[in-house]
Design an enzyme around this catalytic site. Structure first.
Site, mmCIF file in Angstrom:
data_model
loop_
_atom_site.group_PDB
_atom_site.id
_atom_site.type_symbol
_atom_site.label_atom_id
_atom_site.label_comp_id
_atom_site.label_asym_id
_atom_site.label_seq_id
_atom_site.Cartn_x
_atom_site.Cartn_y
_atom_site.Cartn_z
ATOM 1 N N ARG A 71 9.518 21.235 -42.585
ATOM 2 C CA ARG A 71 9.603 20.746 -41.209
ATOM 3 C C ARG A 71 10.346 19.409 -41.163
ATOM 4 O O ARG A 71 10.519 18.748 -42.194
ATOM 5 C CB ARG A 71 8.206 20.608 -40.619
ATOM 6 C CG ARG A 71 7.389 19.505 -41.270
ATOM 7 C CD ARG A 71 5.966 19.469 -40.741
ATOM 8 N NE ARG A 71 5.134 20.438 -41.439
ATOM 9 C CZ ARG A 71 3.808 20.519 -41.303
ATOM 10 N NH1 ARG A 71 3.171 19.698 -40.475
ATOM 11 N NH2 ARG A 71 3.120 21.409 -41.972
ATOM 12 N N ASP A 130 10.332 15.789 -38.572
ATOM 13 C CA ASP A 130 9.572 15.143 -37.502
ATOM 14 C C ASP A 130 10.355 15.041 -36.200
ATOM 15 O O ASP A 130 11.580 15.154 -36.191
ATOM 16 C CB ASP A 130 9.201 13.715 -37.913
ATOM 17 C CG ASP A 130 8.119 13.708 -38.965
ATOM 18 O OD1 ASP A 130 7.405 14.715 -39.097
ATOM 19 O OD2 ASP A 130 7.994 12.680 -39.662
ATOM 20 N N TYR A 160 18.638 13.855 -47.933
ATOM 21 C CA TYR A 160 18.499 13.191 -46.639
ATOM 22 C C TYR A 160 19.460 12.003 -46.574
ATOM 23 O O TYR A 160 19.763 11.398 -47.607
ATOM 24 C CB TYR A 160 17.077 12.643 -46.458
ATOM 25 C CG TYR A 160 16.058 13.672 -46.033
ATOM 26 C CD1 TYR A 160 15.837 13.925 -44.686
ATOM 27 C CD2 TYR A 160 15.288 14.357 -46.961
ATOM 28 C CE1 TYR A 160 14.887 14.849 -44.277
ATOM 29 C CE2 TYR A 160 14.330 15.293 -46.568
ATOM 30 C CZ TYR A 160 14.140 15.527 -45.219
ATOM 31 O OH TYR A 160 13.203 16.432 -44.810
ATOM 32 N N ARG A 203 11.380 7.987 -44.771
ATOM 33 C CA ARG A 203 11.332 6.887 -43.795
ATOM 34 C C ARG A 203 10.557 5.686 -44.333
ATOM 35 O O ARG A 203 10.867 4.534 -43.984
ATOM 36 C CB ARG A 203 10.729 7.389 -42.486
ATOM 37 C CG ARG A 203 11.680 8.346 -41.753
ATOM 38 C CD ARG A 203 10.983 9.126 -40.656
ATOM 39 N NE ARG A 203 10.332 8.249 -39.715
ATOM 40 C CZ ARG A 203 9.422 8.656 -38.832
ATOM 41 N NH1 ARG A 203 9.050 9.931 -38.780
ATOM 42 N NH2 ARG A 203 8.877 7.796 -38.008
#
Lengths: 246, 246
Positions: free
Chosen positions: A51, A53, A111, A199
């Site tokens: 998933r 966010d 990422y 993050r």
């Protein structure tokens, strides 16, 4: 049944994240709605690499699904794109073996976190970059990033509200570099990532880049295994799931 | 009274254009709402260099207003930005003479039209560029653009629904060039522009770039003075009001 693998981009701005939640606009829900329509109302479920966010974007998210429809492999992308909203775009659709699994078979994920590093904001990139007005010490950030590379228990970079037991992951690569367009990009490649891990790493690297934290503290933060020692979670909108490798 | 000149950027995506319309979210309305709040409920009106249509962006739109508040010149930008929504950003605020008028004193305006010129779309630029999948003949477009430069009656490039009488304008410069990031940018600088003029010029240049229209037809289209001879209006979201010169 034919198994289809799709590579998909989405602009996370208008979604409540990837995963289906009752009553919310999510990426999974939009794609399943279109697939179900194509299958004349028979529910079709998709399985993604993982998933993302709310607010997080994807350039190369991957999902699979099974179908009994007889459509050539590259036609699936075209058919889906013609019905999907304009903040979702399927790059590629391909037939895969019955064995393929979009989540279990992930080898690497990349990422990228985009920072707009200049004094003035840019409202045209406000939903894709985090604005950092003060200068960043990239050498210090890269020095600290080197300590993250490797196989570690990453409990220190995992959001509290998760029930994942095994927090050991492998980070293959992190680099922080100036792009053109006044952006600084954090690239991170790993075997997989814990909830909000990228993050929280970004937030910690930012504190190091702003000299609020010494770069040689990074190793101790990881070893300590305590979320409290790492910095605040960077906002979601700077983050993009760039690529998934199988 | 003090006269303040402001330079403002906005992302046109979520606005029904610049100008106030009852019940609609417009740029002028949002700025006037904030100014009126700063003036304790006394209505403050702003005057811009001109309006922009729904979906059109601005990097350097200019407006003025008058105030009795005693705030240092550069503080106005900061104060406004702290209250404005995040799709409007004031770059600069400065004191100007009583004689200054944001609309009447315009010497030159520059618009840029951003084309994403590659086979694949880019959903992260979908609201800032027009996607053109087929190749464009930039030499033909630049050849045709040369015929637009100069002082002409531009009735052929004016949307039908306007009541402007004098359709003579001066175009100082048009160029079509490849930028990096797979974009092709049309830059156009003129004394002023008629309603939808830049978008109709863009649409006509696109037909020339795609070889649907010969480049040497441009002079005749202008001379004919008939909107019917020019091409379809390009969509608003590729267009940005780049700069206004006084």
């Amino acid at each position: 049944m034919t198994k289809i693998k799709c590579t998909v981009a989405y602009d996370g701005t208008q979604f409540h994240g990837y995963q289906v939640q009752p009553g919310k606009r999510t990426v999974q829900r939009e794609i399943e709605k279109v697939l179900t329509r194509m299958h004349h109302g028979r529910t079709v479920k998709i399985v993604a690499s993982g998933r993302t966010d709310a607010g997080v974007h994807a350039l190369g998210q991957v999902f699979h699904f099974e179908t009994m429809l007889n459509i050539p492999e590259e036609r699936w992308a075209m058919a889906l794109n013609s019905m999907l909203p304009d903040d979702i775009h399927i790059w590629r659709s391909e037939f895969v073996s019955d064995q393929f699994h979009a989540r279990y078979d992930v080898k690497k994920k990349e990422y990228r976190y985009r920072l707009l590093t200049r004094p003035e904001p840019d409202l045209f990139r406000r939903t894709y970059t985090m604005h950092v007005a003060q200068p960043l010490d990239l050498a210090a950030m890269n020095q600290a990033a080197a300590a993250v590379v490797g196989t570690h228990d990453f409990s220190c970079f995992c959001a509290a509200n998760t029930n994942v037991k095994d927090k050991v992951r492998t980070v293959y690569h992190i680099s922080i570099s100036k792009a053109d367009n006044d952006e600084t990009v954090i690239r991170i490649i790993g075997s997989g990532f814990l909830y909000q891990m990228v993050r929280i790493i970004t937030g910690t690297l930012l504190d190091i880049g702003m000299h609020k934290l010494e770069p040689d503290r990074m190793a101790g933060i990881i070893e300590g295994g305590d979320r409290q020692n790492a910095s605040a979670t960077a906002p979601p909108h700077g983050l993009t799931l760039w690529q998934v490798t199988y």
